[in-house]
Design a protein around this motif. Structure first.
Motif, PDB file in Angstrom:
ATOM      1  N   TYR A  12       0.873  -1.249   0.106  1.00 47.50           N
ATOM      2  CA  TYR A  12       0.006   0.123   0.091  1.00 47.50           C
ATOM      3  C   TYR A  12       0.944   1.158   0.004  1.00 47.50           C
ATOM      4  CZ  TYR A  12       1.205   1.240   4.848  1.00 47.50           C
ATOM      5  OH  TYR A  12       1.741   1.754   5.907  1.00 47.50           O
ATOM      6  N   GLN A  14       0.207   5.790   0.844  1.00 47.17           N
ATOM      7  CA  GLN A  14      -0.903   6.928   1.059  1.00 47.17           C
ATOM      8  C   GLN A  14      -0.244   8.046   0.517  1.00 47.17           C
ATOM      9  OE1 GLN A  14      -0.960   6.466   5.506  1.00 47.17           O
ATOM     10  NE2 GLN A  14      -3.238   5.949   5.110  1.00 47.17           N
ATOM     11  N   THR A 124      -5.462   6.472   0.793  1.00 47.43           N
ATOM     12  CA  THR A 124      -4.859   5.157   0.724  1.00 47.43           C
ATOM     13  C   THR A 124      -5.058   4.473  -0.225  1.00 47.43           C
ATOM     14  OG1 THR A 124      -5.239   5.248   3.288  1.00 47.43           O
ATOM     15  CG2 THR A 124      -4.658   3.191   2.368  1.00 47.43           C
TER      16      THR A 124
END
Length: 230
Positions: A12, A14, A124
């Protein structure tokens, strides 16, 4: 502003941009009318534009009267539920960041994702390392050099594997969580969730029961043998 695509190893990153830095982006106008906009769940693509359910907080705005002024950043399809100073909206997000991510098969937007006057813009994005790398390369041409955008691995051992849910089931349980169905005390009931999602109460009940069963069984399997000695 979100989707429900699934892929391989989970990674991931952000994106964080201050309110001041976001001035050149189409979504900046949203903060003219809403104190905060927060993603509840993605609902896929409509005419190649990401669609989602969002919660907005405002100070007495007539939402339908400002639809046209928000068209370039937030296409409001329907006010799903409205209360004192907040509303849940079914909307499409035609902005450049959302389109870049919506076009990528190996990444999707997830909560926490929000835009606010005080905290700026935070998004996100989950996906495969390859998908996120492609998105990051494209976004570097679009958003400020001083933005915070880092790719991070989800460490195995620190995170449980989240079971994959079918798209509609995922949407129902994420909406339930966002609306406070699992809060104590409970802030909504199944009928409220059904109204927001334009579903029958019985359908919501079936999706919640099935999702809860999948998640609890997955948790039980992953934590077996690791009980506390307390």
């Amino acid at each position: 502003m979100g989707g429900s695509k699934a892929s391989g190893d989970m990674t991931y990153f952000q994106i964080r941009i201050s309110h001041e830095q976001a001035k050149h982006l189409p979504g900046y106008v949203i903060t003219k009318y809403f104190d905060r906009l927060e993603l509840v769940t993605g609902t896929g693509l409509e005419d190649s534009i990401p669609s989602c359910i969002v919660k907005v907080e405002h100070d007495g705005v007539d939402i339908m009267s400002i639809k046209d002024e928000l068209q370039d950043s937030l296409i409001i399809d329907k006010v799903l539920q409205e209360g004192d100073g907040f509303a849940y909206l079914k909307a499409k997000t035609p902005g450049p960041i959302q389109r870049i991510i919506g076009a990528e098969d190996e990444a999707w937007i997830m909560p926490p994702t929000y835009l606010s006057k005080g905290d700026g813009f935070s998004m996100t994005i989950h996906g495969t390392p390859q998908g996120l790398k492609r998105i990051k390369d494209k976004l570097e041409f679009l958003i400020p050099d001083k933005m915070d955008m880092k790719i991070s691995n989800l460490e195995i051992g620190d995170w449980m594997t989240v079971p994959l849910l079918p798209t509609k089931r995922n949407m129902v349980i994420r909406t339930a969580v966002a609306m406070g169905y699992y809060s104590a005390p409970r802030r909504c009931n199944q009928s409220n969730i059904a109204e927001v999602l334009s579903l029958k109460q019985g359908t919501v009940a079936e999706h919640l029961q099935s999702a809860e069963n999948t998640i609890i069984n997955s948790w039980s399997e992953q934590t077996s043998g690791s009980e506390s000695s307390d």
